[in-house]
Design a protein around this motif. Structure first.
Motif, PDB file in Angstrom:
ATOM      1  N   VAL A 134       0.848  -1.189   0.000  1.00 13.90           N
ATOM      2  CA  VAL A 134       0.000   0.000   0.000  1.00 13.90           C
ATOM      3  C   VAL A 134       0.884   1.240   0.000  1.00 13.90           C
ATOM      4  O   VAL A 134       1.768   1.389   0.833  1.00 13.90           O
ATOM      5  CB  VAL A 134      -0.930   0.015   1.242  1.00 13.90           C
ATOM      6  CG1 VAL A 134      -1.810   1.258   1.240  1.00 13.90           C
ATOM      7  CG2 VAL A 134      -1.794  -1.241   1.260  1.00 13.90           C
ATOM      8  N   CYS A 135       0.661   2.117  -0.983  1.00 10.10           N
ATOM      9  CA  CYS A 135       1.414   3.373  -1.078  1.00 10.10           C
ATOM     10  C   CYS A 135       0.393   4.486  -1.256  1.00 10.10           C
ATOM     11  O   CYS A 135      -0.145   4.662  -2.347  1.00 10.10           O
ATOM     12  CB  CYS A 135       2.331   3.398  -2.285  1.00 10.10           C
ATOM     13  SG  CYS A 135       3.466   2.051  -2.369  1.00 10.10           S
ATOM     14  N   GLY A 136       0.132   5.217  -0.238  1.00  9.25           N
ATOM     15  CA  GLY A 136      -0.848   6.303  -0.330  1.00  9.25           C
ATOM     16  C   GLY A 136      -2.201   5.766  -0.765  1.00  9.25           C
ATOM     17  O   GLY A 136      -2.743   4.854  -0.157  1.00  9.25           O
ATOM     18  N   HIS A 137      -2.704   6.299  -1.882  1.00 10.41           N
ATOM     19  CA  HIS A 137      -4.020   5.867  -2.379  1.00 10.41           C
ATOM     20  C   HIS A 137      -3.947   4.548  -3.126  1.00 10.41           C
ATOM     21  O   HIS A 137      -4.959   3.964  -3.477  1.00 10.41           O
ATOM     22  CB  HIS A 137      -4.578   6.926  -3.335  1.00 10.41           C
ATOM     23  CG  HIS A 137      -5.003   8.190  -2.650  1.00 10.41           C
ATOM     24  ND1 HIS A 137      -6.236   8.338  -2.078  1.00 10.41           N
ATOM     25  CD2 HIS A 137      -4.337   9.351  -2.436  1.00 10.41           C
ATOM     26  CE1 HIS A 137      -6.322   9.547  -1.547  1.00 10.41           C
ATOM     27  NE2 HIS A 137      -5.178  10.179  -1.747  1.00 10.41           N
ATOM     28  N   LEU A 138      -2.719   4.110  -3.435  1.00 11.99           N
ATOM     29  CA  LEU A 138      -2.569   2.941  -4.305  1.00 11.99           C
ATOM     30  C   LEU A 138      -2.287   1.663  -3.532  1.00 11.99           C
ATOM     31  O   LEU A 138      -1.583   1.675  -2.528  1.00 11.99           O
ATOM     32  CB  LEU A 138      -1.436   3.171  -5.300  1.00 11.99           C
ATOM     33  CG  LEU A 138      -1.572   4.386  -6.215  1.00 11.99           C
ATOM     34  CD1 LEU A 138      -0.393   4.451  -7.165  1.00 11.99           C
ATOM     35  CD2 LEU A 138      -2.871   4.316  -7.003  1.00 11.99           C
ATOM     36  N   THR A 139      -2.847   0.559  -4.039  1.00 17.58           N
ATOM     37  CA  THR A 139      -2.574  -0.752  -3.473  1.00 17.58           C
ATOM     38  C   THR A 139      -2.157  -1.679  -4.611  1.00 17.58           C
ATOM     39  O   THR A 139      -2.879  -1.827  -5.600  1.00 17.58           O
ATOM     40  CB  THR A 139      -3.835  -1.341  -2.796  1.00 17.58           C
ATOM     41  OG1 THR A 139      -4.285  -0.414  -1.804  1.00 17.58           O
ATOM     42  CG2 THR A 139      -3.523  -2.673  -2.135  1.00 17.58           C
ATOM     43  N   LEU A 140      -0.997  -2.266  -4.443  1.00 17.94           N
ATOM     44  CA  LEU A 140      -0.497  -3.215  -5.441  1.00 17.94           C
ATOM     45  C   LEU A 140      -0.740  -4.631  -4.923  1.00 17.94           C
ATOM     46  O   LEU A 140      -0.367  -4.957  -3.793  1.00 17.94           O
ATOM     47  CB  LEU A 140       1.005  -2.991  -5.642  1.00 17.94           C
ATOM     48  CG  LEU A 140       1.788  -4.108  -6.334  1.00 17.94           C
ATOM     49  CD1 LEU A 140       1.368  -4.249  -7.784  1.00 17.94           C
ATOM     50  CD2 LEU A 140       3.277  -3.851  -6.230  1.00 17.94           C
ATOM     51  N   ILE A 141      -1.395  -5.456  -5.746  1.00 21.02           N
ATOM     52  CA  ILE A 141      -1.547  -6.871  -5.406  1.00 21.02           C
ATOM     53  C   ILE A 141      -0.918  -7.666  -6.544  1.00 21.02           C
ATOM     54  O   ILE A 141      -1.499  -7.835  -7.613  1.00 21.02           O
ATOM     55  CB  ILE A 141      -3.029  -7.257  -5.222  1.00 21.02           C
ATOM     56  CG1 ILE A 141      -3.674  -6.353  -4.161  1.00 21.02           C
ATOM     57  CG2 ILE A 141      -3.137  -8.732  -4.802  1.00 21.02           C
ATOM     58  CD1 ILE A 141      -5.138  -6.632  -3.908  1.00 21.02           C
ATOM     59  N   GLU A 142       0.295  -8.124  -6.292  1.00 19.18           N
ATOM     60  CA  GLU A 142       1.058  -8.720  -7.387  1.00 19.18           C
ATOM     61  C   GLU A 142       0.473 -10.026  -7.896  1.00 19.18           C
ATOM     62  O   GLU A 142       0.531 -10.312  -9.081  1.00 19.18           O
ATOM     63  CB  GLU A 142       2.507  -8.926  -6.954  1.00 19.18           C
ATOM     64  CG  GLU A 142       3.259  -7.615  -6.920  1.00 19.18           C
ATOM     65  CD  GLU A 142       4.741  -7.850  -6.969  1.00 19.18           C
ATOM     66  OE1 GLU A 142       5.287  -8.184  -5.913  1.00 19.18           O
ATOM     67  OE2 GLU A 142       5.332  -7.718  -8.040  1.00 19.18           O
ATOM     68  N   ARG A 143      -0.087 -10.825  -6.983  1.00 16.46           N
ATOM     69  CA  ARG A 143      -0.612 -12.096  -7.473  1.00 16.46           C
ATOM     70  C   ARG A 143      -1.805 -11.880  -8.409  1.00 16.46           C
ATOM     71  O   ARG A 143      -2.140 -12.715  -9.224  1.00 16.46           O
ATOM     72  CB  ARG A 143      -0.977 -13.031  -6.309  1.00 16.46           C
ATOM     73  CG  ARG A 143      -2.216 -12.644  -5.558  1.00 16.46           C
ATOM     74  CD  ARG A 143      -2.379 -13.442  -4.276  1.00 16.46           C
ATOM     75  NE  ARG A 143      -2.870 -12.576  -3.225  1.00 16.46           N
ATOM     76  CZ  ARG A 143      -4.150 -12.218  -3.089  1.00 16.46           C
ATOM     77  NH1 ARG A 143      -5.046 -12.654  -3.918  1.00 16.46           N
ATOM     78  NH2 ARG A 143      -4.526 -11.427  -2.113  1.00 16.46           N
ATOM     79  N   GLU A 144      -2.434 -10.734  -8.299  1.00 11.91           N
ATOM     80  CA  GLU A 144      -3.540 -10.386  -9.214  1.00 11.91           C
ATOM     81  C   GLU A 144      -3.050  -9.586 -10.410  1.00 11.91           C
ATOM     82  O   GLU A 144      -3.815  -9.286 -11.313  1.00 11.91           O
ATOM     83  CB  GLU A 144      -4.586  -9.519  -8.489  1.00 11.91           C
ATOM     84  CG  GLU A 144      -5.418 -10.246  -7.497  1.00 11.91           C
ATOM     85  CD  GLU A 144      -6.475  -9.312  -6.889  1.00 11.91           C
ATOM     86  OE1 GLU A 144      -6.714  -8.216  -7.414  1.00 11.91           O
ATOM     87  OE2 GLU A 144      -7.030  -9.706  -5.860  1.00 11.91           O
ATOM     88  N   HIS A 145      -1.766  -9.197 -10.349  1.00 11.92           N
ATOM     89  CA  HIS A 145      -1.212  -8.362 -11.407  1.00 11.92           C
ATOM     90  C   HIS A 145      -2.025  -7.064 -11.505  1.00 11.92           C
ATOM     91  O   HIS A 145      -2.343  -6.580 -12.588  1.00 11.92           O
ATOM     92  CB  HIS A 145      -1.268  -9.118 -12.735  1.00 11.92           C
ATOM     93  CG  HIS A 145      -0.267  -8.634 -13.735  1.00 11.92           C
ATOM     94  ND1 HIS A 145       1.059  -8.931 -13.645  1.00 11.92           N
ATOM     95  CD2 HIS A 145      -0.393  -7.880 -14.846  1.00 11.92           C
ATOM     96  CE1 HIS A 145       1.681  -8.379 -14.667  1.00 11.92           C
ATOM     97  NE2 HIS A 145       0.823  -7.728 -15.406  1.00 11.92           N
ATOM     98  N   SER A 146      -2.417  -6.542 -10.354  1.00 11.53           N
ATOM     99  CA  SER A 146      -3.330  -5.399 -10.349  1.00 11.53           C
ATOM    100  C   SER A 146      -2.871  -4.287  -9.409  1.00 11.53           C
ATOM    101  O   SER A 146      -2.227  -4.545  -8.404  1.00 11.53           O
ATOM    102  CB  SER A 146      -4.718  -5.832  -9.867  1.00 11.53           C
ATOM    103  OG  SER A 146      -5.214  -6.852 -10.679  1.00 11.53           O
ATOM    104  N   VAL A 147      -3.252  -3.071  -9.777  1.00  9.78           N
ATOM    105  CA  VAL A 147      -3.062  -1.935  -8.880  1.00  9.78           C
ATOM    106  C   VAL A 147      -4.427  -1.258  -8.730  1.00  9.78           C
ATOM    107  O   VAL A 147      -5.159  -1.081  -9.708  1.00  9.78           O
ATOM    108  CB  VAL A 147      -2.045  -0.919  -9.436  1.00  9.78           C
ATOM    109  CG1 VAL A 147      -1.863   0.248  -8.460  1.00  9.78           C
ATOM    110  CG2 VAL A 147      -0.697  -1.591  -9.697  1.00  9.78           C
TER     111      VAL A 147
END
Ligand code: CA
Length: 225
Positions: A134-147
């Motif tokens: 989690v970076c500020g407003h953004l959430t990275l979920i790598e296993r989903e290949h999604s932000v």
């Protein structure tokens, strides 16, 4: 290992045939479409692992097909074209393509580039770490290949995703355009560093990073969350 599916969208049948022959010989499953509309509907019905897309198609331009595909799917796309000017390359990349191959091409080179892109894409997608970044407003979920931004999935092309991941994972680190080009596009990429600028601009807009993904004048970019 399951065979990778390649969709060739190319109206010149001899070229489509060469690609089909070459990739099948290498163990890929290949489907061919001869118009943009046909290609788009094939991709929708049975999403391939990668698309080889001709620029000049009889109905919809390859660039538009590319846009239509990347709007809905995260499939790597390689544009094929007889054109070769820098402007065209940038235009093609702006449409969301991951790489660019000019005709006439060397079949072995096309296969090698496809393998490189699939490997990179698999690596990014196959990361099974369960933790979220989690970076500020953004959430990275790598296993989903999604932000996600505030819970909403960002519609990123594969390259935009990789670039954004690079920034999210290394906050405050300054990346030069060349370093990003090498890291995300690979050393054999034919474009220039303006490709990076275009992608950074698009990420800023899509992820709302106008104020946090900053230009370091004369050097490159850094993410300051
Ligand atoms: Ca054509």
């Amino acid at each position: 290992m399951e065979s990778k599916k390649i969709l060739v969208i190319e109206d010149e049948k001899p070229i489509a045939d060469i690609l089909k022959y070459g990739f099948e010989k290498e163990g890929f499953l290949v489907q061919c479409a001869y118009t943009g509309a046909e290609g788009f509907s094939m991709a929708r019905g049975n999403p391939p692992d990668l698309v080889l897309l001709d620029w000049m198609l009889p109905d919809i331009s390859g660039v538009d097909v590319c846009r239509m595909l990347t709007e809905q799917y995260r499939i790597p796309i390689i544009m094929l074209t007889a054109r070769g000017t820098v402007e065209d390359k940038l235009y093609g990349l702006e449409s969301g393509a991951d790489d660019y191959i000019t005709k006439p091409f060397d079949l072995r080179e096309v296969v090698a580039r496809v393998r490189t892109i699939l490997r990179r894409f698999d690596k990014a997608r196959g990361n099974t770490a369960d933790d979220r970044l989690v970076c500020g407003h953004l959430t990275l979920i790598e296993r989903e290949h999604s932000v996600y931004r505030d819970g909403a999935l960002l519609n990123l092309t594969p390259k935009e995703y990789e670039l954004l991941v690079c920034f999210l994972k290394h906050p405050r680190q300054v990346f030069t355009r060349t370093a990003l080009l090498d890291q995300i596009w690979g050393y054999d990429f034919v474009g220039d560093t303006r490709t990076v600028d275009i992608h950074v601009q698009r990420i800023r807009k899509k992820a709302g990073l106008e104020d946090t993904l900053v230009t370091v004048f004369g050097v490159g970019y850094k993410y300051v969350p």
